[in-house]
Design a protein around this motif. Structure first.
Motif, PDB file in Angstrom:
ATOM      1  N   TYR A  21      28.351  55.106  20.660  1.00 14.19           N
ATOM      2  CA  TYR A  21      29.220  54.522  19.974  1.00 14.19           C
ATOM      3  C   TYR A  21      30.761  55.144  20.304  1.00 14.19           C
ATOM      4  O   TYR A  21      31.822  54.513  20.783  1.00 14.19           O
ATOM      5  N   ARG A  22      30.883  56.514  20.451  1.00 13.77           N
ATOM      6  CA  ARG A  22      32.177  57.171  20.686  1.00 13.77           C
ATOM      7  C   ARG A  22      32.336  57.104  22.200  1.00 13.77           C
ATOM      8  O   ARG A  22      33.626  56.733  22.519  1.00 13.77           O
ATOM      9  N   ILE A  25      33.865  53.795  22.151  1.00 14.20           N
ATOM     10  CA  ILE A  25      35.390  53.788  21.908  1.00 14.20           C
ATOM     11  C   ILE A  25      36.300  53.994  22.873  1.00 14.20           C
ATOM     12  O   ILE A  25      37.415  53.391  23.280  1.00 14.20           O
ATOM     13  N   LYS A  48      39.171  59.617  12.603  1.00 13.46           N
ATOM     14  CA  LYS A  48      38.120  59.425  11.497  1.00 13.46           C
ATOM     15  C   LYS A  48      38.117  60.038  10.369  1.00 13.46           C
ATOM     16  O   LYS A  48      37.715  60.130   9.318  1.00 13.46           O
ATOM     17  N   ASP A  56      34.114  51.110  14.277  1.00 14.62           N
ATOM     18  CA  ASP A  56      34.379  51.646  15.514  1.00 14.62           C
ATOM     19  C   ASP A  56      35.385  50.701  16.281  1.00 14.62           C
ATOM     20  O   ASP A  56      36.120  50.981  17.159  1.00 14.62           O
ATOM     21  N   SER A  60      38.945  51.627  17.449  1.00 15.76           N
ATOM     22  CA  SER A  60      39.557  51.494  18.824  1.00 15.76           C
ATOM     23  C   SER A  60      40.836  50.830  18.877  1.00 15.76           C
ATOM     24  O   SER A  60      41.711  51.262  19.761  1.00 15.76           O
TER      25      SER A  60
END
Length: 280
Positions: A21-22, A25, A48, A56, A60
Protein backbone atom coordinates in the motif's frame (compact mmCIF):
# COMPACT_ATOMS: atom_id res chain seq x y z
CA UNK A 1 -17.73 -16.98 29.85
CA UNK A 2 -17.53 -14.10 27.35
CA UNK A 3 -14.63 -11.84 28.28
CA UNK A 4 -14.28 -9.10 25.68
CA UNK A 5 -14.64 -8.36 21.99
CA UNK A 6 -11.48 -7.76 19.99
CA UNK A 7 -11.57 -5.89 16.69
CA UNK A 8 -8.50 -5.60 14.50
CA UNK A 9 -7.35 -3.26 11.80
CA UNK A 10 -5.72 -5.21 8.95
CA UNK A 11 -3.01 -3.10 7.34
CA UNK A 12 0.09 -2.82 9.51
CA UNK A 13 -1.46 -5.20 12.06
CA UNK A 14 -2.34 -8.40 10.17
CA UNK A 15 -0.15 -7.80 7.12
CA UNK A 16 2.92 -5.69 6.41
CA UNK A 17 1.93 -3.04 3.87
CA UNK A 18 5.20 -1.09 3.91
CA UNK A 19 6.11 -2.56 0.53
CA UNK A 20 2.60 -2.64 -0.92
CA UNK A 21 0.00 0.00 0.00
CA UNK A 22 2.64 2.49 0.98
CA UNK A 23 4.75 1.65 -2.05
CA UNK A 24 1.66 2.26 -4.20
CA UNK A 25 1.23 5.67 -2.54
CA UNK A 26 4.84 6.52 -3.39
CA UNK A 27 4.40 5.41 -7.01
CA UNK A 28 1.14 7.30 -7.38
CA UNK A 29 2.46 10.57 -5.98
CA UNK A 30 5.59 10.31 -8.06
CA UNK A 31 3.55 9.61 -11.21
CA UNK A 32 1.11 12.49 -10.76
CA UNK A 33 3.89 14.96 -9.96
CA UNK A 34 5.77 13.85 -13.09
CA UNK A 35 8.59 12.47 -10.97
CA UNK A 36 9.14 15.72 -9.08
CA UNK A 37 8.12 14.37 -5.66
CA UNK A 38 8.78 10.90 -4.29
CA UNK A 39 7.47 10.80 -0.69
CA UNK A 40 9.31 8.75 1.90
CA UNK A 41 7.63 6.41 4.37
CA UNK A 42 8.27 9.11 6.97
CA UNK A 43 6.36 11.62 4.82
CA UNK A 44 3.44 9.20 4.66
CA UNK A 45 3.57 8.55 8.42
CA UNK A 46 3.53 12.29 9.11
CA UNK A 47 0.43 12.70 6.97
CA UNK A 48 -1.34 9.75 8.58
CA UNK A 49 -0.45 11.05 12.06
CA UNK A 50 -3.03 13.78 11.40
CA UNK A 51 -5.60 11.04 11.96
CA UNK A 52 -7.85 11.62 8.94
CA UNK A 53 -5.97 10.01 6.03
CA UNK A 54 -6.85 6.35 6.47
CA UNK A 55 -7.89 6.03 2.82
CA UNK A 56 -4.67 5.62 0.82
CA UNK A 57 -6.21 7.00 -2.38
CA UNK A 58 -7.11 10.18 -0.54
CA UNK A 59 -3.71 10.23 1.17
CA UNK A 60 -2.02 10.03 -2.23
CA UNK A 61 -4.14 12.90 -3.53
CA UNK A 62 -3.39 14.99 -0.46
CA UNK A 63 0.36 14.51 -0.83
CA UNK A 64 0.10 15.55 -4.48
CA UNK A 65 -1.92 18.63 -3.61
CA UNK A 66 0.51 19.64 -0.88
CA UNK A 67 3.47 19.26 -3.22
CA UNK A 68 1.94 21.56 -5.83
CA UNK A 69 0.81 24.01 -3.14
CA UNK A 70 4.45 24.14 -2.07
CA UNK A 71 5.20 25.20 -5.63
CA UNK A 72 2.76 28.09 -5.33
CA UNK A 73 -0.23 26.50 -7.09
CA UNK A 74 -3.83 26.40 -5.88
CA UNK A 75 -5.65 23.09 -5.54
CA UNK A 76 -8.44 24.13 -7.86
CA UNK A 77 -5.92 24.88 -10.61
CA UNK A 78 -4.12 21.52 -10.47
CA UNK A 79 -6.71 19.55 -12.45
CA UNK A 80 -6.08 16.22 -10.73
CA UNK A 81 -8.42 13.46 -11.95
CA UNK A 82 -9.25 11.41 -8.86
CA UNK A 83 -10.60 8.41 -10.79
CA UNK A 84 -7.42 8.20 -12.83
CA UNK A 85 -5.42 8.42 -9.60
CA UNK A 86 -7.42 5.52 -8.12
CA UNK A 87 -6.98 3.44 -11.27
CA UNK A 88 -3.22 4.04 -11.29
CA UNK A 89 -2.93 3.20 -7.59
CA UNK A 90 -4.86 -0.04 -8.05
CA UNK A 91 -2.75 -1.00 -11.07
CA UNK A 92 0.25 -0.91 -8.78
CA UNK A 93 -1.35 -2.48 -5.73
CA UNK A 94 -3.42 -5.23 -7.35
CA UNK A 95 -1.68 -5.27 -10.71
CA UNK A 96 -2.84 -4.37 -14.24
CA UNK A 97 -5.15 -7.41 -14.58
CA UNK A 98 -8.14 -7.21 -12.25
CA UNK A 99 -8.85 -10.93 -12.74
CA UNK A 100 -5.32 -12.07 -11.96
CA UNK A 101 -3.61 -10.05 -9.25
CA UNK A 102 0.14 -9.73 -9.69
CA UNK A 103 0.76 -6.41 -7.92
CA UNK A 104 2.31 -5.43 -4.61
CA UNK A 105 -0.47 -7.16 -2.65
CA UNK A 106 1.05 -10.50 -3.63
CA UNK A 107 4.26 -9.71 -1.73
CA UNK A 108 2.75 -8.73 1.64
CA UNK A 109 4.23 -10.67 4.57
CA UNK A 110 1.80 -11.79 7.26
CA UNK A 111 2.30 -10.38 10.77
CA UNK A 112 0.18 -12.98 12.57
CA UNK A 113 -0.63 -16.68 12.42
CA UNK A 114 -4.06 -18.29 12.22
CA UNK A 115 -3.23 -20.04 15.49
CA UNK A 116 -3.44 -16.69 17.27
CA UNK A 117 -7.14 -16.39 16.50
CA UNK A 118 -7.72 -19.98 17.51
CA UNK A 119 -6.17 -19.19 20.89
CA UNK A 120 -8.37 -16.12 21.30
CA UNK A 121 -11.48 -18.16 20.62
CA UNK A 122 -10.38 -20.88 23.04
CA UNK A 123 -9.81 -18.22 25.72
CA UNK A 124 -13.37 -16.89 25.37
CA UNK A 125 -12.80 -13.83 23.18
CA UNK A 126 -14.91 -12.93 20.14
CA UNK A 127 -13.08 -11.13 17.34
CA UNK A 128 -13.53 -9.44 13.98
CA UNK A 129 -12.00 -6.85 11.67
CA UNK A 130 -12.64 -3.21 10.75
CA UNK A 131 -10.42 -1.98 7.94
CA UNK A 132 -10.17 0.75 5.34
CA UNK A 133 -9.07 -1.88 2.83
CA UNK A 134 -11.46 -2.91 0.09
CA UNK A 135 -13.52 -6.02 0.80
CA UNK A 136 -11.76 -8.17 -1.81
CA UNK A 137 -8.33 -7.10 -0.54
CA UNK A 138 -9.29 -7.92 3.04
CA UNK A 139 -10.56 -11.34 1.96
CA UNK A 140 -7.32 -11.94 0.05
CA UNK A 141 -5.31 -11.84 3.28
CA UNK A 142 -7.80 -13.05 5.90
CA UNK A 143 -9.28 -15.98 4.01
CA UNK A 144 -6.73 -16.53 1.28
CA UNK A 145 -3.48 -16.22 3.21
CA UNK A 146 -4.51 -16.76 6.83
CA UNK A 147 -7.14 -19.35 6.08
CA UNK A 148 -9.78 -17.85 8.39
CA UNK A 149 -13.28 -19.16 7.74
CA UNK A 150 -15.85 -16.42 7.04
CA UNK A 151 -14.44 -13.86 9.50
CA UNK A 152 -16.58 -10.88 10.46
CA UNK A 153 -15.19 -7.96 8.43
CA UNK A 154 -16.32 -4.40 7.81
CA UNK A 155 -14.32 -2.98 4.91
CA UNK A 156 -14.13 0.19 2.83
CA UNK A 157 -17.37 -0.42 0.94
CA UNK A 158 -19.32 -1.18 4.11
CA UNK A 159 -18.95 1.95 6.27
CA UNK A 160 -17.57 5.49 6.38
CA UNK A 161 -13.80 5.74 6.71
CA UNK A 162 -12.02 5.99 10.04
CA UNK A 163 -11.98 7.80 12.44
CA UNK A 164 -15.77 7.48 12.04
CA UNK A 165 -16.65 4.56 14.38
CA UNK A 166 -19.70 3.39 12.40
CA UNK A 167 -17.80 0.41 10.99
CA UNK A 168 -16.56 -0.56 14.43
CA UNK A 169 -20.14 -0.55 15.74
CA UNK A 170 -21.18 -2.73 12.79
CA UNK A 171 -18.55 -5.35 13.64
CA UNK A 172 -19.74 -5.43 17.25
CA UNK A 173 -23.39 -5.78 16.27
CA UNK A 174 -22.60 -8.68 13.93
CA UNK A 175 -20.48 -10.49 16.53
CA UNK A 176 -23.07 -9.99 19.25
CA UNK A 177 -25.84 -11.47 17.09
CA UNK A 178 -23.66 -14.25 15.70
CA UNK A 179 -22.42 -15.46 19.08
CA UNK A 180 -25.29 -14.39 21.35
CA UNK A 181 -22.91 -12.27 23.41
CA UNK A 182 -23.74 -10.54 26.66
CA UNK A 183 -24.60 -6.88 26.37
CA UNK A 184 -21.95 -4.20 26.70
CA UNK A 185 -18.85 -6.41 26.79
CA UNK A 186 -15.55 -4.47 26.84
CA UNK A 187 -14.15 -3.70 23.39
CA UNK A 188 -10.52 -3.57 22.32
CA UNK A 189 -9.65 -2.11 18.92
CA UNK A 190 -6.08 -2.73 17.73
CA UNK A 191 -4.63 -0.56 14.99
CA UNK A 192 -1.38 0.93 13.76
CA UNK A 193 -2.34 4.56 13.12
CA UNK A 194 -3.46 7.65 14.97
CA UNK A 195 -6.70 7.41 13.00
CA UNK A 196 -7.37 4.00 14.54
CA UNK A 197 -6.96 5.41 18.04
CA UNK A 198 -9.20 8.36 17.18
CA UNK A 199 -11.80 5.83 16.07
CA UNK A 200 -11.82 4.36 19.58
CA UNK A 201 -12.11 7.82 21.12
CA UNK A 202 -15.04 8.65 18.84
CA UNK A 203 -16.70 5.34 19.72
CA UNK A 204 -16.37 6.23 23.40
CA UNK A 205 -17.97 9.63 22.83
CA UNK A 206 -20.87 8.05 20.95
CA UNK A 207 -21.33 5.17 23.41
CA UNK A 208 -19.83 6.20 26.78
CA UNK A 209 -21.48 3.39 28.75
CA UNK A 210 -19.16 0.84 27.15
CA UNK A 211 -15.53 0.09 28.03
CA UNK A 212 -13.44 1.01 24.96
CA UNK A 213 -9.70 0.35 24.82
CA UNK A 214 -7.34 1.30 22.01
CA UNK A 215 -4.25 -0.85 21.46
CA UNK A 216 -1.51 0.55 19.26
CA UNK A 217 0.60 -1.74 17.08
CA UNK A 218 3.88 -0.57 15.57
CA UNK A 219 4.04 -1.28 11.83
CA UNK A 220 7.30 -3.00 10.82
CA UNK A 221 8.78 -0.05 8.91
CA UNK A 222 8.88 2.18 12.02
CA UNK A 223 10.74 -0.45 14.02
CA UNK A 224 13.89 -0.09 11.94
CA UNK A 225 15.30 2.56 14.28
CA UNK A 226 14.77 3.25 17.97
CA UNK A 227 14.07 6.92 17.32
CA UNK A 228 11.27 6.25 14.84
CA UNK A 229 9.89 3.54 17.09
CA UNK A 230 9.73 5.89 20.08
CA UNK A 231 8.29 8.77 18.08
CA UNK A 232 5.58 6.60 16.56
CA UNK A 233 4.74 5.02 19.92
CA UNK A 234 4.38 8.44 21.50
CA UNK A 235 1.94 9.55 18.79
CA UNK A 236 -0.20 6.45 19.30
CA UNK A 237 -0.26 6.97 23.06
CA UNK A 238 -1.09 10.65 22.70
CA UNK A 239 -3.96 9.66 20.38
CA UNK A 240 -5.43 7.41 23.07
CA UNK A 241 -3.70 4.02 22.92
CA UNK A 242 -3.48 2.37 26.35
CA UNK A 243 -0.59 0.13 25.33
CA UNK A 244 1.64 -0.11 22.26
CA UNK A 245 2.87 -3.46 20.96
CA UNK A 246 5.53 -4.51 18.46
CA UNK A 247 3.38 -7.34 17.09
CA UNK A 248 -0.30 -8.15 17.49
CA UNK A 249 0.43 -11.62 18.87
CA UNK A 250 1.79 -9.85 21.96
CA UNK A 251 -1.87 -9.11 22.71
CA UNK A 252 -2.23 -12.31 24.69
CA UNK A 253 -4.94 -13.13 27.23
CA UNK A 254 -2.70 -11.67 29.95
CA UNK A 255 -1.95 -8.51 27.94
CA UNK A 256 -5.67 -8.04 27.24
CA UNK A 257 -6.37 -8.25 30.97
CA UNK A 258 -3.65 -5.68 31.67
CA UNK A 259 -4.97 -3.32 29.00
CA UNK A 260 -8.50 -3.52 30.37
CA UNK A 261 -7.22 -3.03 33.92
CA UNK A 262 -5.17 -0.03 32.84
CA UNK A 263 -8.26 1.40 31.22
CA UNK A 264 -10.30 0.88 34.41
CA UNK A 265 -7.60 2.45 36.57
CA UNK A 266 -7.54 5.47 34.25
CA UNK A 267 -11.31 5.84 34.54
CA UNK A 268 -11.19 5.69 38.32
CA UNK A 269 -8.43 8.28 38.50
CA UNK A 270 -10.44 10.60 36.28
CA UNK A 271 -13.53 10.15 38.43
CA UNK A 272 -11.48 10.93 41.55
CA UNK A 273 -10.01 14.08 39.99
CA UNK A 274 -13.44 15.19 38.81
CA UNK A 275 -14.84 14.51 42.28
CA UNK A 276 -12.06 16.36 44.06
CA UNK A 277 -12.52 19.38 41.82
CA UNK A 278 -16.27 19.50 42.42
CA UNK A 279 -16.90 22.05 45.23
CA UNK A 280 -20.32 20.55 46.08
Amino acid sequence: MDKAILVFDIDGVIRNVGGSYRRAIVDTVEHFTSGAFCPTLTDIDQLKSEGVWNNDWEASRELIYRYFEGQGQKREDIGLDYQKLVAFFQSRYRGPNEDNWTGYICTEPLLVSSGYFQRLTAAGFSWGFFSGAMRAEAAYVLEGKLGLSSPVVVAMEDAPGKPDPTGLFAVLETLEKQHGLAENLPVIYAGDTVGDMYTVENARLAMPSRNWTGVGVLPPHVQESQTRRETYSTKLLEAGAKIVLSNIEELSEEAIARALLKKEEGRRKKEKVDGDSNPN
